[in-house]
Scaffold this motif. Sequence first.
Motif, PDB file in Angstrom:
ATOM      1  N   PHE A   1       1.565  -1.873  -3.271  1.00  0.00           N
ATOM      2  CA  PHE A   1       0.332  -1.093  -3.124  1.00  0.00           C
ATOM      3  C   PHE A   1       0.650   0.380  -2.880  1.00  0.00           C
ATOM      4  O   PHE A   1       0.027   1.277  -3.463  1.00  0.00           O
ATOM      5  N   VAL A   2       1.629   0.645  -2.007  1.00  0.00           N
ATOM      6  CA  VAL A   2       1.956   2.016  -1.630  1.00  0.00           C
ATOM      7  C   VAL A   2       2.528   2.798  -2.808  1.00  0.00           C
ATOM      8  O   VAL A   2       2.160   3.964  -3.036  1.00  0.00           O
ATOM      9  N   THR A   3       3.409   2.191  -3.584  1.00  0.00           N
ATOM     10  CA  THR A   3       4.077   2.932  -4.655  1.00  0.00           C
ATOM     11  C   THR A   3       3.140   3.263  -5.816  1.00  0.00           C
ATOM     12  O   THR A   3       3.477   4.110  -6.649  1.00  0.00           O
ATOM     13  N   ARG A   4       1.979   2.632  -5.879  1.00  0.00           N
ATOM     14  CA  ARG A   4       0.998   2.965  -6.915  1.00  0.00           C
ATOM     15  C   ARG A   4       0.050   4.092  -6.477  1.00  0.00           C
ATOM     16  O   ARG A   4      -0.846   4.480  -7.216  1.00  0.00           O
TER      17      ARG A   4
ATOM     18  N   CYS B   1     -14.549   2.966  -2.702  1.00  0.00           N
ATOM     19  CA  CYS B   1     -13.124   2.697  -2.892  1.00  0.00           C
ATOM     20  C   CYS B   1     -12.721   1.323  -2.375  1.00  0.00           C
ATOM     21  O   CYS B   1     -13.156   0.887  -1.298  1.00  0.00           O
ATOM     22  N   ASP B   2     -11.898   0.658  -3.146  1.00  0.00           N
ATOM     23  CA  ASP B   2     -11.226  -0.581  -2.769  1.00  0.00           C
ATOM     24  C   ASP B   2     -10.333  -0.297  -1.558  1.00  0.00           C
ATOM     25  O   ASP B   2      -9.547   0.652  -1.575  1.00  0.00           O
ATOM     26  N   PRO B   3     -10.403  -1.103  -0.494  1.00  0.00           N
ATOM     27  CA  PRO B   3      -9.583  -0.818   0.690  1.00  0.00           C
ATOM     28  C   PRO B   3      -8.088  -0.969   0.447  1.00  0.00           C
ATOM     29  O   PRO B   3      -7.289  -0.435   1.213  1.00  0.00           O
ATOM     30  N   LEU B   4      -7.689  -1.700  -0.602  1.00  0.00           N
ATOM     31  CA  LEU B   4      -6.273  -1.856  -0.900  1.00  0.00           C
ATOM     32  C   LEU B   4      -5.790  -0.898  -1.987  1.00  0.00           C
ATOM     33  O   LEU B   4      -4.631  -0.971  -2.399  1.00  0.00           O
ATOM     34  N   LEU B   5      -6.660  -0.017  -2.446  1.00  0.00           N
ATOM     35  CA  LEU B   5      -6.255   1.047  -3.352  1.00  0.00           C
ATOM     36  C   LEU B   5      -5.776   2.202  -2.487  1.00  0.00           C
ATOM     37  O   LEU B   5      -6.568   2.936  -1.903  1.00  0.00           O
TER      38      LEU B   5
ATOM     39  N   ALA C   1       7.566   4.391   3.780  1.00  0.00           N
ATOM     40  CA  ALA C   1       7.369   4.688   2.354  1.00  0.00           C
ATOM     41  C   ALA C   1       6.027   5.369   2.122  1.00  0.00           C
ATOM     42  O   ALA C   1       5.914   6.301   1.316  1.00  0.00           O
ATOM     43  N   ALA C   2       5.001   4.920   2.844  1.00  0.00           N
ATOM     44  CA  ALA C   2       3.674   5.528   2.700  1.00  0.00           C
ATOM     45  C   ALA C   2       3.678   6.976   3.157  1.00  0.00           C
ATOM     46  O   ALA C   2       3.060   7.844   2.514  1.00  0.00           O
ATOM     47  N   VAL C   3       4.373   7.255   4.245  1.00  0.00           N
ATOM     48  CA  VAL C   3       4.452   8.637   4.740  1.00  0.00           C
ATOM     49  C   VAL C   3       5.111   9.524   3.698  1.00  0.00           C
ATOM     50  O   VAL C   3       4.661  10.652   3.431  1.00  0.00           O
ATOM     51  N   ARG C   4       6.182   9.038   3.080  1.00  0.00           N
ATOM     52  CA  ARG C   4       6.859   9.829   2.043  1.00  0.00           C
ATOM     53  C   ARG C   4       5.920  10.100   0.872  1.00  0.00           C
ATOM     54  O   ARG C   4       5.860  11.221   0.348  1.00  0.00           O
ATOM     55  N   GLU C   5       5.180   9.073   0.451  1.00  0.00           N
ATOM     56  CA  GLU C   5       4.249   9.239  -0.666  1.00  0.00           C
ATOM     57  C   GLU C   5       3.156  10.255  -0.329  1.00  0.00           C
ATOM     58  O   GLU C   5       2.839  11.142  -1.126  1.00  0.00           O
ATOM     59  N   VAL C   6       2.585  10.124   0.863  1.00  0.00           N
ATOM     60  CA  VAL C   6       1.478  11.008   1.247  1.00  0.00           C
ATOM     61  C   VAL C   6       1.962  12.441   1.395  1.00  0.00           C
ATOM     62  O   VAL C   6       1.283  13.392   0.987  1.00  0.00           O
ATOM     63  N   ARG C   7       3.143  12.640   1.977  1.00  0.00           N
ATOM     64  CA  ARG C   7       3.694  13.996   2.095  1.00  0.00           C
ATOM     65  C   ARG C   7       3.873  14.643   0.725  1.00  0.00           C
ATOM     66  O   ARG C   7       3.571  15.828   0.530  1.00  0.00           O
ATOM     67  N   SER C   8       4.340  13.845  -0.233  1.00  0.00           N
ATOM     68  CA  SER C   8       4.570  14.403  -1.564  1.00  0.00           C
ATOM     69  C   SER C   8       3.260  14.755  -2.258  1.00  0.00           C
ATOM     70  O   SER C   8       3.229  15.645  -3.111  1.00  0.00           O
ATOM     71  N   LEU C   9       2.180  14.086  -1.880  1.00  0.00           N
ATOM     72  CA  LEU C   9       0.888  14.309  -2.535  1.00  0.00           C
ATOM     73  C   LEU C   9       0.029  15.355  -1.835  1.00  0.00           C
ATOM     74  O   LEU C   9      -0.778  16.034  -2.471  1.00  0.00           O
TER      75      LEU C   9
END
Length: 416
Positions: A84-87, A109-113, A172-180
């Motif tokens: 879920f996180v990597t998408r 929004c879908d809660p798992l999106l 992993a989620a923190v890394r994704e959010v920081r990049s976005l």
Amino acid sequence: MARVLICVLPAQGHVGPTLPVAEALVRAGHAVQVLTGRRYIDAFAAVGADAARLPEEADFDEGHFPEREGLQGLRLARADLTGFVTRMGPQLMAIDGLLETRAIDVVLCDPLLMAGLPLTMWRRRPPVLVLGFVPLAVPMPGLAPPRTLVDRARNLAMTATTHALMRPVQAAAVREVRSLTGRAPEVMFMDWPLGSDGVLQLTCPGFEPPRELPVPVDFVGPLSASGAEQHSLPPWWPDLDGDNPIVLVTQGSVANDLDDLVRPTLNALADEEILVVVSTGGTDLPASEVPANARIAESLPYDELLPRCALMVTNGGYGGVNHALRHGVPLVCVGATEDKPAVVERVRWSGAGVGIMRPRVSTRAVGKAIRRVLREPRYQARAQALAEEISTCPGTGGVVDAVERAVERHRGAGGN
């Protein structure tokens, strides 16, 4: 007229309750744009929505997850959540493109999106409402209040397990959010609905443990439809008119190993004066394994079937459980993957059935649970009470009202 963007993962358990929302919004005169997987584009277009496909890397086939093969327990759960996180990035890119070109007034929004997490962190965005077709488990793990020392011990153990599971996925989620976004999130990735403008929970208050949340929650009731229009009647349908009680058994479509629940239930009830109806979800069940008192189908019209049932045995899909409760059917719920532990907790807490928090159940254990629910009237009484509560929920009309209120507030505050 409001311009509504609906973002939903390409999974039947998510699309099923979202389709009637899209249709209701279109009928109310709103312009509806849907972002989902390729397989569901036509379904949303058929109800009058303008549907767009998620990017290739964010689309998936819910019946085929090679990365899940050979994994069990914490490793399987962690793999699912990491997926879920990597998408998140491709999802957010697609949402951003639609926001720029469509002048969206509100997002459902879908809660798992997981793109919902960085989306809610944007300073300039339309209102974001969450469609709650998974357990309201914020803050994680969202357990029912303990009533006994055993409950307390179980909650502590589940909390510790959840935190151990979430630690690498949160990183992993923190890394994704920081990049976005350039910023770190202030909440656990699964708790992102806490930053939304409201949650539209697809159940009734009696099935969700009470808690204080910093976001408004509207209980709109279950929305999925499963009648003869969606699933044709099997040839053995007249057999339901007999005198024996009917027990429905369903394993779902993703966690669909029939050894987990279906085969143990068939074996437990083979010699009982009960008609066992099995929805296989597409997995083959050889005729040699089907007892004389069982009837099998790949899928079934639940709205036609459930009013006839004395009990539903399920692996704990939130939508299916609430579908049963809408018809006042008590439950035996067995599950330990995805969001199933939270559903098992709610079945126990609400008193609507017996919950078994295991990935697989023995013939003896499931037979004992079934006989207990059929024998003790309190389970039927609680399921019926929840059905009456659900009947007072506003349904899709409540979703339309919430969308319109959110748009009015946003426009009144100077939004676009």
